[in-house]
Design a protein around this motif. Structure first.
Motif, PDB file in Angstrom:
ATOM      1  N   GLU A 212       0.851  -1.189  -0.071  1.00 54.19           N
ATOM      2  CA  GLU A 212      -0.045  -0.030  -0.058  1.00 54.19           C
ATOM      3  C   GLU A 212       0.790   1.140  -0.055  1.00 54.19           C
ATOM      4  O   GLU A 212       0.566   2.159  -0.829  1.00 54.19           O
ATOM      5  N   GLU A 213       1.942   1.073   0.747  1.00 53.42           N
ATOM      6  CA  GLU A 213       2.825   2.485   0.868  1.00 53.42           C
ATOM      7  C   GLU A 213       3.323   2.513  -0.624  1.00 53.42           C
ATOM      8  O   GLU A 213       3.621   3.648  -1.075  1.00 53.42           O
ATOM      9  N   ALA A 214       3.572   1.523  -1.445  1.00 59.49           N
ATOM     10  CA  ALA A 214       4.069   1.742  -2.773  1.00 59.49           C
ATOM     11  C   ALA A 214       3.080   1.871  -3.716  1.00 59.49           C
ATOM     12  O   ALA A 214       3.277   1.910  -5.163  1.00 59.49           O
ATOM     13  N   GLY A 215       1.876   2.136  -3.098  1.00 58.31           N
ATOM     14  CA  GLY A 215       0.671   2.351  -4.206  1.00 58.31           C
ATOM     15  C   GLY A 215       0.289   1.190  -4.944  1.00 58.31           C
ATOM     16  O   GLY A 215      -0.538   1.414  -6.048  1.00 58.31           O
ATOM     17  N   ARG A 216       0.337   0.039  -4.421  1.00 62.69           N
ATOM     18  CA  ARG A 216      -0.134  -1.254  -5.150  1.00 62.69           C
ATOM     19  C   ARG A 216      -1.102  -1.643  -4.300  1.00 62.69           C
ATOM     20  O   ARG A 216      -1.369  -1.706  -2.946  1.00 62.69           O
ATOM     21  N   ALA A 217      -2.003  -2.698  -5.019  1.00 61.53           N
ATOM     22  CA  ALA A 217      -3.109  -3.167  -4.325  1.00 61.53           C
ATOM     23  C   ALA A 217      -2.623  -4.463  -3.590  1.00 61.53           C
ATOM     24  O   ALA A 217      -1.863  -5.299  -4.376  1.00 61.53           O
ATOM     25  N   ALA A 218      -3.216  -4.694  -2.597  1.00 61.93           N
ATOM     26  CA  ALA A 218      -2.641  -6.008  -1.880  1.00 61.93           C
ATOM     27  C   ALA A 218      -3.831  -7.063  -2.126  1.00 61.93           C
ATOM     28  O   ALA A 218      -4.745  -7.381  -1.617  1.00 61.93           O
ATOM     29  N   ASP A 219      -3.736  -7.658  -3.589  1.00 54.06           N
ATOM     30  CA  ASP A 219      -4.928  -8.672  -4.110  1.00 54.06           C
ATOM     31  C   ASP A 219      -4.794  -9.855  -3.358  1.00 54.06           C
ATOM     32  O   ASP A 219      -3.624 -10.407  -3.288  1.00 54.06           O
ATOM     33  N   GLN A 220      -5.831 -10.229  -3.056  1.00 59.26           N
ATOM     34  CA  GLN A 220      -6.198 -11.504  -2.329  1.00 59.26           C
ATOM     35  C   GLN A 220      -5.778 -12.543  -3.068  1.00 59.26           C
ATOM     36  O   GLN A 220      -5.190 -13.792  -2.464  1.00 59.26           O
ATOM     37  N   ARG A 221      -5.702 -12.594  -4.399  1.00 63.42           N
ATOM     38  CA  ARG A 221      -5.158 -13.775  -5.052  1.00 63.42           C
ATOM     39  C   ARG A 221      -3.674 -14.062  -5.020  1.00 63.42           C
ATOM     40  O   ARG A 221      -3.290 -15.002  -5.448  1.00 63.42           O
ATOM     41  N   LEU A 222      -3.044 -12.945  -4.485  1.00 63.19           N
ATOM     42  CA  LEU A 222      -1.502 -13.205  -4.330  1.00 63.19           C
ATOM     43  C   LEU A 222      -1.330 -13.600  -2.963  1.00 63.19           C
ATOM     44  O   LEU A 222      -0.203 -13.625  -2.484  1.00 63.19           O
ATOM     45  N   VAL A 223      -2.437 -14.038  -2.178  1.00 61.58           N
ATOM     46  CA  VAL A 223      -2.047 -14.518  -0.828  1.00 61.58           C
ATOM     47  C   VAL A 223      -2.400 -16.035  -0.766  1.00 61.58           C
ATOM     48  O   VAL A 223      -3.237 -16.462  -1.391  1.00 61.58           O
ATOM     49  N   ALA A 224      -1.435 -16.936  -0.219  1.00 56.59           N
ATOM     50  CA  ALA A 224      -1.698 -18.504   0.011  1.00 56.59           C
ATOM     51  C   ALA A 224      -1.315 -18.662   1.530  1.00 56.59           C
ATOM     52  O   ALA A 224      -0.214 -18.077   1.868  1.00 56.59           O
ATOM     53  N   THR A 225      -2.162 -19.410   2.151  1.00 51.85           N
ATOM     54  CA  THR A 225      -1.763 -19.549   3.818  1.00 51.85           C
ATOM     55  C   THR A 225      -1.018 -20.957   3.786  1.00 51.85           C
ATOM     56  O   THR A 225      -1.809 -21.885   3.076  1.00 51.85           O
ATOM     57  N   ALA A 226      -0.066 -20.906   4.503  1.00 52.30           N
ATOM     58  CA  ALA A 226       0.303 -22.495   4.640  1.00 52.30           C
ATOM     59  C   ALA A 226       0.826 -22.883   6.209  1.00 52.30           C
ATOM     60  O   ALA A 226       0.037 -21.948   7.074  1.00 52.30           O
ATOM     61  N   ASP A 227       1.655 -23.619   6.555  1.00 53.48           N
ATOM     62  CA  ASP A 227       1.836 -24.141   7.765  1.00 53.48           C
ATOM     63  C   ASP A 227       3.281 -24.002   8.488  1.00 53.48           C
ATOM     64  O   ASP A 227       3.570 -25.068   9.506  1.00 53.48           O
TER      65      ASP A 227
END
Length: 338
Positions: A212-227
């Protein structure tokens, strides 16, 4: 036939029709017990002639000169995750010059939690160090209710009440993503740790903040949760490549998961860092030996171990001392993977 076995907390709990935790609370004078339950427990103690070990030793406040390091994880996680061995080294270093013994306890199920409860109730340890804290884990609250000095490596949430020591997960993650932005990467994904852990949520927030600081969208498709496992990192990388084939960088919330992510990238013939830059977190010993060597956020894991141990010793010596909330700095170590 030998004599009757000495009654245990389990026997008292069964006679009183309550859980072991309730018996422990009554023994330790906790107010978090109903009058009815307290009466039932005291009656059972009287009937069974139950004597807690601590009382038998002469004083409830007598010291055992031992502390428990409790890790609520499996042996396989303990063996494969360098974080745990580094914390154990740090704790051992801090205790080396004291006369305090260290008991390592894995708590993987209800039975092992009951064993820990019994140890605490009978004051077989003077305090507990708890590593790998999940948000809804009953253990920290249980230990707090019993009035036993307890220090956490990590925290359940930003409002944690118990003493705890943790790294600057937010700042470290943000520094990793700023580095990727500065290298000209345009589609920066992340593999997070479990989101029921503050460490997982906070590193994810650091990724968001830097984008967000760089003016980019934090797109949910770019998030994967692991363990926090290598296999988890591999699976998460696969799902990210399916969801966002155009990604050209990934911030991974642990080096073990980053190693798995790099294996998957190699399988899919994506070159690191030419096609996809990778940054990990921990700066584990193997980070400099991956191919290419892994850029990683260094956190002072052994120092976390020594600091939780010293903090616990202070609380054992002075139970009225104010609780400590200690934040340790992180540092980005740049190598060939980014």
């Amino acid at each position: 036939m030998g004599g009757r076995q000495r009654p245990t907390i389990k026997t008292v709990a069964a006679r009183a029709g309550v859980g072991r935790t309730t018996v422990s609370r009554v023994i330790n004078g906790s107010t978090l017990v109903s009058d009815e339950a307290r009466a039932a427990v005291l009656a059972a103690i009287a009937e069974l002639n139950y004597v807690p070990n601590s009382v038998a030793r002469g004083l409830v406040t007598s010291r055992t000169n031992s502390v428990a390091l409790v890790i609520p994880e499996s042996e396989s996680r303990l063996g494969s995750e360098p974080y745990f061995s580094a914390v154990i080294r740090g704790v051992s270093t801090a205790l080396a010059d004291t006369r305090t013994q260290l008991q390592l306890m894995l708590v993987r199920d209800k039975g092992e939690q009951d064993q820990l409860t019994d140890s605490v109730a009978e004051r077989r340890v003077d305090g507990v160090l708890l590593v790998s804290v999940h948000e809804h884990d009953p253990l920290p609250g249980l230990l707090e209710d019993m009035g036993l000095p307890t220090v956490l490596a990590g925290r359940r949430s930003p409002t944690e009440t118990l003493s705890h020591v943790h790294s600057d997960n937010l700042g470290g993650a943000a520094a990793a993503v700023r580095h990727l932005v500065a290298r000209g990467r345009t589609t920066i994904a992340t593999i997070t740790g479990p989101l029921d852990m503050d460490v997982g949520r906070t590193r994810l927030q650091g990724w968001r903040d830097a984008l967000e600081e760089a003016g980019r969208a934090a797109d949910q498709r770019l998030v994967a949760t692991a363990d926090f496992t290598e296999a988890g990192g591999e699976r998460a990388m696969r799902s990210l490549l399916e969801a966002a084939p155009d990604l050209d960088a990934v911030f991974v919330a642990s080096d073990v998961m980053a190693a798995g992510a790099m294996m998957e990238l190699r399988k899919q013939e994506r070159r690191v860092p030419d096609d996809v830059a990778v940054v990990g977190f921990d700066d584990a010993f193997f980070a400099r030996h991956t191919d290419p060597p892994l850029t990683s956020v260094r956190q002072p894991i052994e120092e976390i171990g020594t600091t939780i141990a010293r903090t616990l010793l202070r609380e054992i010596a002075d139970p009225d001392a104010p609780r400590q909330h200690i934040l340790l700095p992180t540092e980005l170590i740049v190598r060939g993977s980014s």
